[in-house]
Structure formats: structure tokens, C-alpha cells
Design an enzyme around this catalytic site. Sequence first.
Site, mmCIF file in Angstrom:
data_model
loop_
_atom_site.group_PDB
_atom_site.id
_atom_site.type_symbol
_atom_site.label_atom_id
_atom_site.label_comp_id
_atom_site.label_asym_id
_atom_site.label_seq_id
_atom_site.Cartn_x
_atom_site.Cartn_y
_atom_site.Cartn_z
ATOM 1 N N CYS A 102 0.362 -1.361 -0.066
ATOM 2 C CA CYS A 102 -0.146 0.154 -0.437
ATOM 3 C C CYS A 102 1.126 0.900 0.146
ATOM 4 O O CYS A 102 1.037 1.961 -1.046
ATOM 5 C CB CYS A 102 -0.643 -0.185 1.154
ATOM 6 N N HIS A 103 1.348 1.445 0.796
ATOM 7 C CA HIS A 103 2.444 2.951 1.389
ATOM 8 C C HIS A 103 4.206 2.307 1.227
ATOM 9 O O HIS A 103 5.003 3.451 1.582
ATOM 10 C CB HIS A 103 1.894 2.933 1.710
ATOM 11 N N GLY A 104 4.340 0.659 1.151
ATOM 12 C CA GLY A 104 5.552 0.744 1.065
ATOM 13 C C GLY A 104 6.443 0.331 2.401
ATOM 14 O O GLY A 104 8.089 0.982 1.925
ATOM 15 N N TYR B 295 -5.097 12.587 0.327
ATOM 16 C CA TYR B 295 -5.114 11.404 0.567
ATOM 17 C C TYR B 295 -3.011 11.431 0.251
ATOM 18 O O TYR B 295 -2.618 11.021 0.694
ATOM 19 C CB TYR B 295 -4.633 10.039 -0.471
#
Lengths: 138, 690
Positions: A102-104, B295
Amino acid sequence: MNPDASTIAAGAPIEVDLSPIAEGQDIKVFWRGKPIYISHRTKKQIEEARAVNVASLPDPQTDEARVKSGHEQWLVVIGICTHLGCIPIAHEGSYDGFFCPCHGSVYDTSGRIRQGPAPSNLPVPPYQFVSDTKIQIG
Amino acid sequence: MSGPSDYQPSNPALQWIERRLPIFGLIHSSFVAYPTPRNLNYWWTFGAILSFMLGMQILTGVILAMHYTPNADLAFKSVELIVRDVNYGWLLRNMHAVGASMFFVAVYVHMFRGLYYGSYKEPREVLWILGVIIYLLMMATGFMGYVLPWGQMSFWGATVITNLFSAVPYVGDSIVTLLWGGYSVGNPTLNRFFSLHYLLPFVIAGVVVLHVWALHVAGQNNPDGVEPKTEKDTVPFTPHATIKDMFGVACFMLLYAWFIFYMPNYLGDADNYIPANPGVTPPHIVPEWYYLPFYAILRSIPNKLAGVIAMFGAIIILCFLPWLDAAKTKSSKYRPLAKQFFWIFVAVCILLGYLGAQPPEGIYVIAGRVLTVCYFAYFLIVLPLLARIEKPRPVPNSISDAVLAKTGSRSTPMVSTAIVLALAGSLFAGSIDSAKASEGSDTPPGNKWSFSGPFGTFDRGALQRGLKVYKEVCSSCHGLSYIAFRNLAEAGGPGYSVAQAAAFASEYKVKDGPNDAGDMFERPGRPADYFPSPFPNEQAARAANGGAAPPDLSLITKARSYKRGFPWFIFDVFTQYQEQGPDYVAALLQGYEEKVPEGVTIPEGSYYNKYFPGHAIKMPKPISDGQVTYDDGSPTTVAQYAKDVTTFLMWTAEPHMEARKSLGFQVFVFLIIFVGLMYFTKKKVWAASH
Ligand code: FES
């Protein structure tokens, strides 16, 4: 609005048989709706996990504190990224542990955070060995 | 609402009511006699457009809720059944889903309008803050609504967003458990989100009443930012503003209808056509386009708590805007510097939105950080500073002076605004597609499909051949569980008669029961039965296929996509290109190669496929030349099979596509005439006032 009685009851401990998991393999079981990774670590993976300088980690914790002594080859962690809750993929990322798409965030062979936005290590669920090849989670 | 009205109805019955409840006077003074500045431009019609959208969402939502089942096991299916079986269910669903996006388009225009013309300044602070509250409520409602279809993006979006609260020190985890009603996102979560999603729009409606009330006390701002002083500065609300708003709404409906009828899935995410699976995280989690700038801010900060604070801060800071910008001149029209910074700020927001949809790596992270700083700098540094150093141009004495002095130069900023906003919309929306993972796979070649474009229809021959290919080849591993045999005889489908569909059904064995003895038994299929699945459950499917369960094919052409990239996704809005799914499926079927190229390793039990992401697919080459015989003389080649079966699967994914497109045409003819009539009526009404 907290969990109702049936949800709590369904969250009771579960038993998992470890004998079918070969060295270097891992399985995913669900407990309380959460994926739990049980990996049978190789010698090399254990060494990697123990060789690091603990003080240099973002969330310092020794590998010894994250596994049960006498059962070093078994790593049991909740497979939920401590960043925002995605499921990391096993055997990926530059530390041979877990990688969160998802965000590494990258976790090592002990499930400790090494890189990325996640603030802490993959949590170890409460569990104990009922026999050499069986654990009880919960 | 400005003081007691002296309105007296002439009808005695109405007089009787009016003496007991002065509601007609209230309506008259608020929406008929109410003086509105005569220099308002079309950006002011977005208030009416927003009210219209709120009404639309509530209306379609209430009807959808009559057919929807808020249960983790049934929600996905119930949404599909709404689309397939409920009368005009596809229309209701498209209106509601697209409506959410349009609602946000309108609210962003409305907010930027307020920002540009200084509509938050004295005496409109409370009006502005109420607006920010409405915006926050809209975000919450939109998020919970997106969870209800219970697809993959619904589920993982819910997981990521609810986990934001775990960043709160000490009580974070208990808050998250409270939100979930369990130990993870699950059925209780879905139930409470449904309940709140139904409640919040009415709360919004309530705050809208306050917002309008505050508006009518303070009076409307206007493009010149000078308060009305005399009668000459205003016109009565009805008919002037009413007709102008109606014209604005009608134009907006054209845009709305374009998406409803021609591009219903453009603003959504293909992954949401895959049922929620708590065991698999999609490769890229992307929120709905309207949250993307925030986001991006969240992700650009490497610390979890700080990221969450920055994200919420980015919205909350709007509440303090009236005090951060202390400049006396309201409208940026007379503020040369503020005007330029405003446009830079708009660009920053658009770019942040674009970054929010990109994978968080390399240059995107750095750009995200720079833009996050710019975002906050606009509010915290630029605006307070400008109030001190900027020399505004003189503002006109009164609105009527401004109207009289109006020159041709006024139209230029309007044009540039329109361009920037059009760009904003398409960039935002399309960036969802561009966030799709496509690492290590070739782009599927485009095909000519009979069903593409505004007048596309299915090729009946291809549907019938495709059904044959499915039945003889695909069905041994893949289910088609949302399609019933009766669908084969429905309008817009393969064109079989009812008797043919019944005969087709009777060739299948369907499990039924229990009978009187309590046993399950098999019987021949009936038209109302659904295509039986080859495996009793997912685990069996997985076990029989080397660990990868063959997906159900009912929705496959909508559930697969590939990266379109910049600038294609902008062109797609105008060309109505939305055949990524079919192109991908057709390419995949033809993408098998015997020889694995240099440098690619394919694990045991997998096959090389040029178009499969990662190239290693578990499905062996499913079909080869001559495998299925055709009665109509079509070539029996893999290319033809792929085309036919893909056409068939497009139909299974959207059986009412032909109805959608043909109704769309009628709606457009009507709307265009309506817009024209509104325009000339408006011209007539305003003739004396310009
Ligand atoms: S959820 Fe894993 S990195 Fe964000």
C-alpha cells in the site's frame, strides 16, 4: 457500539497444527478476522534477524523477544501493516521478510519494521505451544 | 428571512393558514422577493446545483436502500441484483454513484468560487464555516457510501481510512474497535456504515438550511465584493435568480447525464467489481478521486501521526480562513497578486490530486512533499502576507457602477477558469485509472468492438458464439454466477427465444432441495436458475487449480483494467473510451507464448502470458484453433474465439448496456432542447436588467 457478545465469542483462541509447514514456507490463518502469518524460518533467516544492531531499528526489539525460546524457527505475527492496515506480502521486499504494497513499508524476517511509513513492528499475537507441533493462538 | 414579511396571500384558504403559520410569507421573502445582487455570474448558480444534487442523492438513495442488503455476504450480490433485475435499477445505481462524484465537482467549484471572491469575509464567516461543516459531512457520507457495495476497494478503503484513527495516541485502538464493531472491518462495520450513510444526508440537509439561513441574513456576496446599497443594485430573486439557476442546473445535468449514460464506470475503480476479500490487499489502494489531494498529503509525510494530522489539518484550516486573510478587499478581481496566487493554489490542488493516485515512490513522494508545503503555505504565509503588502485596485462605488462600467475584459478570466476546471475534473478522475498496477505487462492492443461508443450494440452472432465458447471451454473452471438462463432470452442479449433459453437450461443439472425426506437432489435446470458454478466453493476451486482460484466471469470485463496514463485518460472522457476491460481480456486469451523471453523466470505450474501483470499466470492456454465448432461459418481461430467470448462476457457484465445507451440518447435530445429553452427564457427575463 463495541463488539457484541457473539463477535467476542467467535474471537476465542484457535489451535493450529504446524507439522505440514515445511522449512522456508509459511501459512496464513485467520483469527478474529485478522490474518496471522506463521512462518517456518530457515537458519539463514533466523541469523539475519539476529545479526542486526537492535538499537538502529525504528522500533527496537530483539528477535528473541518476538519468538518463543526453543521454537526459534517459528515466527507468528499478525499480518496487518501497522501503518494503515493492509496485508503485507510474505517473502518480499529487500529484507526477505514482508512487504506492504500500500505505501511501501518493509519488514524483516522477524516482522520488524525496517523501512517505510509504518511506525512499529508487526505485532505478535498472544500464543503458546501446546505441543512441539501445535500452537494455540489467543 | 430578512425581517417579517408583508406578503399577504390573496386566496382566503391560504390567508387562513398564513395567519396561523406564516410559511408563505417566509417562502415569499426568502425565495421570491429576496433581493439578489444584479451582477452575479454563473459561478453563483452552483449553490442551486448543489441543492439539486443533494435532492437527487437522497431520492435515488432512498429507493436503492429498498433493494440493498447490508450484509457482508450479500451486499455485493444485492448491488449486482439491483443493476440486473430491479426495474431501471442500473439507472438508479448510476445516478447515485455518478451523482456522488458530480456533487463533489459542484462543491469544489462552489468552494473555489468562495475563495476567489472572498465570500468568507466579514460578515459571512459563519456562513463559510457552516459550508466547511457540510463539506466534512459530505466526505464522511461519500466514504461510507463507497463502502456499501463491498467490493475490494470498498473493503480496503474502509480498512485504511478507519485505521487513520489508530494514530491517535493512547485511545486510537479503542476508537478503531468502536468504529469496526469487531476486531477487523467486517459485517458489523458494514451495518453501521449503512445506518450512518442513510442518516448523514439528512444531517447535511439540516446544515444546508442553516447555511441558507445565514446566507439570507448576511446577503449574497458578488463578483465585485461591494455590498448592495440601493434598490438599483439588486434584482428580485424570482424570476431573475430562479431562472438563471435553472439554466445552470440544466447545463450541469448535461455533464451528469454524460457520465450516467455513457461513462458510468469512468469515475469508479475496476477493483470494486471484485467482491471484498479480507485476505488479499489490492496492489494499489486508491480512494475516490475527491479525496485524492488529502490522500496525497497523508502519504507525503513519513510519520503516521503527523500524516494524519496534516490530512485533517488541510481541511480544518479552511475554518480559519476568514481570519487568516485579513485583506479588506473581498474580490480577487481587484487584487492583482491574490488573483495569481489563487490560480497557483488551484494548480497545487489539482497536482496533489494527481499524485494521490500515483504509487508512493521516487519522484512522486518528493513532489508530494513540495506540494503539501505549498498547500499549507498558501493559507499560513501567502494570504496573511498579502493582506499586508498588496495594493488592491480601487473597487467600484456600488454594484450598479460596476455593471455600467463593465468592459470586455471581464470574459477572459472566466474562460481560463473554465479551462482549468475542466482540466481539473478530468485529471482527477482519470488519475484513478493511471494508478492501476501494470508493472511488467504490455499494454493490450485496442480492438474495434460493436458495443463501444454512444450507439454501440452487441453483435448477436458474437454473443451466441461467445456463449458456446464459454459453455464448451471456460465453464469447466470458471463460474458465471450472476447470469440466469432466463437472461439469454432478454432484450439486448444473445437474442434467443424463451423456449430456446428453457431448452438450454434443461441441459444443465441443478442442485435443489431439501425435499420432503430432507435430501438434496438434482433436477434439470429451469430458466430462473443461474449458471451452476464448477466448484462448490472458493477453497475447492483453489485446490483444484494449483492455488489460484479461477475468478467468476460474470463481471470480469468490468473488474479488469490497465493503465491508460496521461494524457489518454483525459481524451477518454470525450471519446467515451471505456473498453479497457474487454481489450485486456481479449489480449490475455491471445497472449500465451511458448518461448519465455530472456530474463523472465516463470515458476513451476505457471505459464508465460504477455499481457498478464507479472507475466506468470496459473491458467494454461485455454483455447486453440479449431477447438470449438461454429455453425455460422465464422473462422474458428483463437482470435475469433477471443473476440466472441469477450463480447459475451461484456454482456454478462452489463446486460442492460443497450438500454442504457438508447435511453441516454433520448435524455440528451430532451436536455439539449431544455437547455436551449432555459437559455432564451433567462435572456428574456434579464433583458431589462442588463
Ligand atoms: S498500510 Fe502498509 S504501508 Fe501503509
